[in-house]
Design an enzyme around this catalytic site. Structure first.
Site, PDB file in Angstrom:
ATOM      1  N   ARG A 272      45.098   7.006   5.400  1.00  8.42           N
ATOM      2  CA  ARG A 272      43.662   7.072   5.713  1.00  8.42           C
ATOM      3  C   ARG A 272      43.034   8.355   5.163  1.00  8.42           C
ATOM      4  O   ARG A 272      41.879   8.377   4.789  1.00  8.42           O
ATOM      5  CB  ARG A 272      43.501   7.020   7.239  1.00  8.42           C
ATOM      6  CG  ARG A 272      42.142   6.612   7.740  1.00  8.42           C
ATOM      7  CD  ARG A 272      42.018   6.738   9.271  1.00  8.42           C
ATOM      8  NE  ARG A 272      43.200   6.454  10.027  1.00  8.42           N
ATOM      9  CZ  ARG A 272      43.512   5.267  10.564  1.00  8.42           C
ATOM     10  NH1 ARG A 272      42.694   4.251  10.415  1.00  8.42           N
ATOM     11  NH2 ARG A 272      44.642   5.108  11.239  1.00  8.42           N
ATOM     12  N   TYR A 273      43.789   9.439   5.169  1.00 11.20           N
ATOM     13  CA  TYR A 273      43.314  10.741   4.691  1.00 11.20           C
ATOM     14  C   TYR A 273      44.179  11.135   3.494  1.00 11.20           C
ATOM     15  O   TYR A 273      45.383  10.834   3.467  1.00 11.20           O
ATOM     16  CB  TYR A 273      43.463  11.799   5.786  1.00 11.20           C
ATOM     17  CG  TYR A 273      42.886  11.405   7.118  1.00 11.20           C
ATOM     18  CD1 TYR A 273      41.536  11.609   7.394  1.00 11.20           C
ATOM     19  CD2 TYR A 273      43.685  10.833   8.112  1.00 11.20           C
ATOM     20  CE1 TYR A 273      41.001  11.254   8.618  1.00 11.20           C
ATOM     21  CE2 TYR A 273      43.153  10.476   9.337  1.00 11.20           C
ATOM     22  CZ  TYR A 273      41.811  10.684   9.586  1.00 11.20           C
ATOM     23  OH  TYR A 273      41.286  10.327  10.804  1.00 11.20           O
TER      24      TYR A 273
ATOM     25  N   ARG B 142      47.837  13.067   4.045  1.00  8.15           N
ATOM     26  CA  ARG B 142      48.799  12.685   5.073  1.00  8.15           C
ATOM     27  C   ARG B 142      48.856  11.174   5.242  1.00  8.15           C
ATOM     28  O   ARG B 142      47.869  10.486   4.997  1.00  8.15           O
ATOM     29  CB  ARG B 142      48.491  13.361   6.413  1.00  8.15           C
ATOM     30  CG  ARG B 142      47.079  13.165   6.919  1.00  8.15           C
ATOM     31  CD  ARG B 142      46.698  14.359   7.804  1.00  8.15           C
ATOM     32  NE  ARG B 142      45.402  14.226   8.433  1.00  8.15           N
ATOM     33  CZ  ARG B 142      44.253  14.636   7.869  1.00  8.15           C
ATOM     34  NH1 ARG B 142      44.231  15.147   6.639  1.00  8.15           N
ATOM     35  NH2 ARG B 142      43.117  14.516   8.519  1.00  8.15           N
TER      36      ARG B 142
ATOM     37  N   CYS C 133      58.233   0.615  22.310  1.00  6.30           N
ATOM     38  CA  CYS C 133      58.031   1.869  23.040  1.00  6.30           C
ATOM     39  C   CYS C 133      58.885   1.840  24.306  1.00  6.30           C
ATOM     40  O   CYS C 133      59.216   0.761  24.805  1.00  6.30           O
ATOM     41  CB  CYS C 133      56.572   2.012  23.471  1.00  6.30           C
ATOM     42  SG  CYS C 133      55.409   1.930  22.103  1.00  6.30           S
TER      43      CYS C 133
ATOM     44  N   CYS D 143      51.633   1.410  27.661  1.00  4.08           N
ATOM     45  CA  CYS D 143      50.440   1.942  28.302  1.00  4.08           C
ATOM     46  C   CYS D 143      49.376   0.842  28.300  1.00  4.08           C
ATOM     47  O   CYS D 143      49.158   0.206  27.262  1.00  4.08           O
ATOM     48  CB  CYS D 143      49.947   3.155  27.530  1.00  4.08           C
ATOM     49  SG  CYS D 143      51.295   4.301  27.133  1.00  4.08           S
TER      50      CYS D 143
ATOM     51  N   CYS E 282      46.688   1.056  25.532  1.00  6.49           N
ATOM     52  CA  CYS E 282      47.186   1.370  24.186  1.00  6.49           C
ATOM     53  C   CYS E 282      46.255   0.848  23.085  1.00  6.49           C
ATOM     54  O   CYS E 282      45.867  -0.315  23.086  1.00  6.49           O
ATOM     55  CB  CYS E 282      48.566   0.758  23.990  1.00  6.49           C
ATOM     56  SG  CYS E 282      49.192   0.981  22.312  1.00  6.49           S
TER      57      CYS E 282
ATOM     58  N   ARG F 168      47.121   0.384  20.060  1.00 11.27           N
ATOM     59  CA  ARG F 168      47.861  -0.523  19.168  1.00 11.27           C
ATOM     60  C   ARG F 168      48.510  -1.641  19.979  1.00 11.27           C
ATOM     61  O   ARG F 168      49.550  -2.164  19.602  1.00 11.27           O
ATOM     62  CB  ARG F 168      48.916   0.245  18.367  1.00 11.27           C
ATOM     63  CG  ARG F 168      48.329   1.242  17.399  1.00 11.27           C
ATOM     64  CD  ARG F 168      49.243   1.533  16.213  1.00 11.27           C
ATOM     65  NE  ARG F 168      48.577   2.432  15.282  1.00 11.27           N
ATOM     66  CZ  ARG F 168      48.861   3.733  15.156  1.00 11.27           C
ATOM     67  NH1 ARG F 168      49.828   4.279  15.862  1.00 11.27           N
ATOM     68  NH2 ARG F 168      48.194   4.484  14.306  1.00 11.27           N
TER      69      ARG F 168
ATOM     70  N   ASP G  24      39.803   3.976  22.810  1.00 12.32           N
ATOM     71  CA  ASP G  24      39.471   3.096  21.682  1.00 12.32           C
ATOM     72  C   ASP G  24      39.038   1.720  22.178  1.00 12.32           C
ATOM     73  O   ASP G  24      39.226   1.371  23.330  1.00 12.32           O
ATOM     74  CB  ASP G  24      40.700   2.962  20.766  1.00 12.32           C
ATOM     75  CG  ASP G  24      41.003   4.270  20.056  1.00 12.32           C
ATOM     76  OD1 ASP G  24      40.081   4.838  19.452  1.00 12.32           O
ATOM     77  OD2 ASP G  24      42.152   4.736  20.135  1.00 12.32           O
TER      78      ASP G  24
ATOM     79  N   ASP H 201      37.967   8.027  17.337  1.00  9.63           N
ATOM     80  CA  ASP H 201      38.511   7.384  16.144  1.00  9.63           C
ATOM     81  C   ASP H 201      37.569   6.246  15.803  1.00  9.63           C
ATOM     82  O   ASP H 201      37.460   5.274  16.552  1.00  9.63           O
ATOM     83  CB  ASP H 201      39.924   6.848  16.440  1.00  9.63           C
ATOM     84  CG  ASP H 201      40.905   7.272  15.375  1.00  9.63           C
ATOM     85  OD1 ASP H 201      40.565   7.129  14.188  1.00  9.63           O
ATOM     86  OD2 ASP H 201      41.994   7.744  15.748  1.00  9.63           O
TER      87      ASP H 201
ATOM     88  N   LYS I 202      38.867  10.016  12.247  1.00 13.47           N
ATOM     89  CA  LYS I 202      38.536  10.743  13.473  1.00 13.47           C
ATOM     90  C   LYS I 202      37.338  11.655  13.253  1.00 13.47           C
ATOM     91  O   LYS I 202      37.222  12.274  12.201  1.00 13.47           O
ATOM     92  CB  LYS I 202      39.728  11.612  13.884  1.00 13.47           C
ATOM     93  CG  LYS I 202      40.938  10.826  14.332  1.00 13.47           C
ATOM     94  CD  LYS I 202      42.052  11.779  14.741  1.00 13.47           C
ATOM     95  CE  LYS I 202      43.228  11.014  15.308  1.00 13.47           C
ATOM     96  NZ  LYS I 202      43.837  10.097  14.330  1.00 13.47           N
TER      97      LYS I 202
END
Ligand code: SF4
Length: 343
Positions: free
Chosen positions: A87-88, A91, A100, A104, A107, A109, A270, A307, A314
């Site tokens: 995305r950037y 990185r 996981c 959560c 979450c 994702r 999100d 985001d 972000k």
């Protein structure tokens, strides 16, 4: 082993049999997972316990709104090869695993993680992802994420870190994980040695949202990582009913700093499906940040981050990069100076 399904939760007395039908519907869409560490932190006498609210499924997750999206931060539009999100410029995310130790309920994702999610990155796809990193010399930082990379065995982690060691332009490896908080015993010498195998500067970004998650055993796990030369930063999500209180956040951020974990991100929730009950308004979030700033040392201040949906990246929303254009709707300027409407 932990709790992995609705029957486990009923047997543990964490939800009632009356909830079974609704929660099975939730479980058919989104994975369930609590570790013994998390289960032991839950106050069963408190119906609004902030630990329970993070991990126990509720029927509210079945309510979806038109603004919500399966890919809320736009991973897919920036994925040139399987497992990579670029995305950037300098990185990439390397999504090595899609499971996981806990799941959560908020979450971002949630449509991609879990046993019914995208699955783990197979060896051939991992090799292609590593070849992508190798061929893009502008990539300075590789962020291992998923899923939770620290759920992998030390042997698998060592293989990935050793592969990254051979890429000269990669200087930083950052690992996003909830493991130090939810399964601190996993942070042992073998795992730490594996994390150091790249020889790169390595950061672990610890995800925790409430000060009760920063118990003595969790702080000890952070000490083991930091003493081994691994730098730590935090990331938290601002969540209604869990930590939307400046005093709670102050305690959390101080606990991070005391454990040598530098507060890094406080994420605005999100637009993940079925998570509306956790969301507060940006104005409320900014007021909380302002109050937090008046309470704690600058060391304890994270950046309050939105985001942008659609993969635009972000933006810090504590510092005037947005304006309200009508009640509840904002014009947000991204890092390129482009303006987006939110939600
Ligand atoms: S640990 Fe991270 S990726 Fe896994 S369910 Fe929680 S927020 Fe999602």
């Amino acid at each position: 082993m932990g709790l992995r399904n609705v029957e486990d939760l009923i047997a543990a007395g964490l939800v009632t049999p009356d909830e079974r039908v609704a929660l099975e519907r939730v479980a058919s869409k989104y994975a369930i997972g609590l570790t013994p560490t998390v289960e032991s932190l839950i106050d069963r006498s408190d119906p609004a316990d902030p630990i329970a609210l993070q991990y126990l499924p509720t029927a509210a997750e079945l309510i979806e709104t038109p603004d919500e999206r399966a890919d809320p931060i736009g991973d897919h539009v920036h994925s040139p090869v399987e497992g990579i999100v670029h995305r950037y410029p300098d990185r990439v995310l390397l999504k090595v695993v899609h499971v996981c130790p806990v799941y959560c309920r908020f979450c971002f994702r949630r449509e991609m993680v879990g046993p019914q999610g995208d699955g783990n990155l197979p060896p051939a796809e991992l090799e292609t992802a590593l070849a992508y990193i190798r061929s893009h010399t502008e990539i300075w930082e590789v962020i291992l994420t998923g899923g939770d990379p620290l759920i992998l065995s030390p042997r698998r982690l060592r293989e990935i870190m050793t592969a990254l060691a051979t890429i000269p332009h990669v200087k930083i490896v950052r690992i996003h994980s909830r493991v130090p908080a939810v399964d601190p015993a996993r942070i042992n010498g073998e795992l730490i040695d594996a994390l150091k195998a790249s020889g790169k500067t390595t950061y672990v970004a610890l995800h925790a949202n409430h000060p009760r998650e920063m118990s003595k055993t969790v702080r000890d796990a952070c000490t083991r990582l930091v003493d081994a030369g691994i730098a730590m930063v935090s990331q938290s999500v601002l969540l209604k009913g869990i930590n939307d209180d400046p005093d709670v956040l102050a305690e959390l951020m101080r606990a991070f700093v005391e454990a040598r974990v530098k507060p890094y991100y406080l994420h605005h929730p999100d637009m993940a499906p079925g998570t509306g009950h956790f969301r507060l308004s940006i104005a409320e979030g900014q007021a909380i940040m302002q109050a937090l700033r008046s309470k704690v040392s600058g060391l304890c201040i994270p950046t309050y981050i939105l985001d942008l949906p659609g993969g635009h990246g972000k933006v810090s929303i504590g510092d005037g990069m947005l304006s309200e254009i009508e009640p509840g709707r904002y014009a947000v300027t991204d890092r390129n100076g482009d303006i987006h409407h939110y939600p």
